[in-house]
Design a protein around this motif. Structure first.
Motif, mmCIF file in Angstrom:
data_model
loop_
_atom_site.group_PDB
_atom_site.id
_atom_site.type_symbol
_atom_site.label_atom_id
_atom_site.label_comp_id
_atom_site.label_asym_id
_atom_site.label_seq_id
_atom_site.Cartn_x
_atom_site.Cartn_y
_atom_site.Cartn_z
ATOM 1 N N ASP A 174 0.748 -1.200 -0.057
ATOM 2 C CA ASP A 174 -0.134 -0.209 -0.043
ATOM 3 C C ASP A 174 0.916 1.463 -0.017
ATOM 4 O OD1 ASP A 174 -2.623 1.534 0.214
ATOM 5 O OD2 ASP A 174 -1.839 1.843 2.205
ATOM 6 N N ALA A 175 1.897 1.377 0.881
ATOM 7 C CA ALA A 175 2.798 2.294 0.903
ATOM 8 C C ALA A 175 3.548 2.822 -0.424
ATOM 9 C CB ALA A 175 3.697 2.299 2.133
ATOM 10 N N ALA A 176 3.871 1.576 -1.050
ATOM 11 C CA ALA A 176 4.681 1.609 -2.087
ATOM 12 C C ALA A 176 3.858 2.015 -3.539
ATOM 13 C CB ALA A 176 5.456 0.390 -2.436
ATOM 14 N N TYR A 177 2.517 1.764 -3.382
ATOM 15 C CA TYR A 177 1.843 1.686 -4.593
ATOM 16 C C TYR A 177 1.924 3.035 -5.414
ATOM 17 C CZ TYR A 177 -2.876 1.919 -7.216
ATOM 18 O OH TYR A 177 -3.894 2.028 -8.220
ATOM 19 N N GLU A 178 2.368 2.950 -6.584
ATOM 20 C CA GLU A 178 2.394 4.210 -7.540
ATOM 21 C C GLU A 178 3.525 4.817 -7.266
ATOM 22 O OE1 GLU A 178 -1.502 5.815 -8.032
ATOM 23 O OE2 GLU A 178 -1.954 4.475 -9.911
#
Length: 241
Positions: A174-178
């Protein structure tokens, strides 16, 4: 200002410059280039140390003709252009088909290009945010991981994963998303992660993981087993006369 690599190279460089009558501007340029190269190499060494890559596998030992992955796909992955676009990579297939080697080789290449890399198993990823729960700094622990340009989560699916593992995996995805690239390797297709993790967390994490992802499927017999049965897994013993 500190110029450790310039200082180290200066005595020999200045002696050569005097003997060959170099232009002063040329001398300065060469010494500054030496400093930059030294700093770049020190940065790469530090990034490699922090990444804690398990076995030092690189593309130098990768045999592209033995992989079931199409060669054009291999070459496209090696460019790392997908990392600059914050795209993900999911590599799934049977044990021994080169998933781990590919992931670590990509990590090493990213480091060679000046990127920061973090590599985890699902177990070590679980422990990382887990340590942070003691002082309520989970978000800071995850933020530290996602400061890396490339995050590798290796060998998902080898063992069942509980709530803590699923939560850690979701938090990082989630934190790395995009924003950052994530590589996952597994003997399961990511769509099957809900068979080893709590369904809701697995579904949500995989939804984000695969939204901007390249999916590579490996197949065939174990390369490790093939090497072992052909006697190529070890250095031959010297037989007594």
């Amino acid at each position: 200002m500190r110029f450790p690599y310039l200082h180290k190279a200066a005595p020999e460089g200045l002696a050569t410059a005097r003997s060959q009558r170099w232009d002063p501007a040329e001398v300065v340029g060469i010494l500054l280039e030496t400093e930059n190269k030294g700093r770049d190499e020190a940065t790469r060494c530090n990034h490699r140390r922090l990444a804690q890559l398990p076995s030092g596998k690189t593309f130098e030992s990768w045999k592209e003709t033995e992989s079931s992955i199409p060669v054009p796909t291999q070459h496209a992955l090696m460019t790392l252009e997908w990392v600059t676009r914050a795209e993900n990579l999911a590599v799934a297939g049977p044990s021994g088909t080169g998933k781990n080697h590919l992931a670590e080789a990509l990590a090493n290449k990213a480091i060679d290009q000046g990127m920061k890399v973090a590599l985890f198993t699902l177990k070590s990823l679980t422990a990382h945010p887990g340590r942070a729960t003691v002082d309520n700094t989970v978000s800071r622990g995850v933020a530290k991981i996602t400061r890396c340009d490339l995050i590798v989560v290796d060998d998902i699916g080898m063992l069942p994963s509980g709530q803590a593992a699923a939560e850690a995996f979701y938090r990082v995805i989630d934190a790395a998303y995009e924003r950052r690239s994530v590589v996952v390797t597994s003997n399961l297709h990511p769509s099957g992660f809900d068979s080893i993790m709590p369904k809701t967390l697995a579904t949500t994490a995989v939804d984000r993981l695969l939204h901007h992802a390249h999916i590579v499927l490996t197949e065939g017999s174990s390369l490790r087993l093939t090497q072992a049965t052909s006697g190529k897994g070890v250095v031959p013993l010297n037989q007594p006369g």
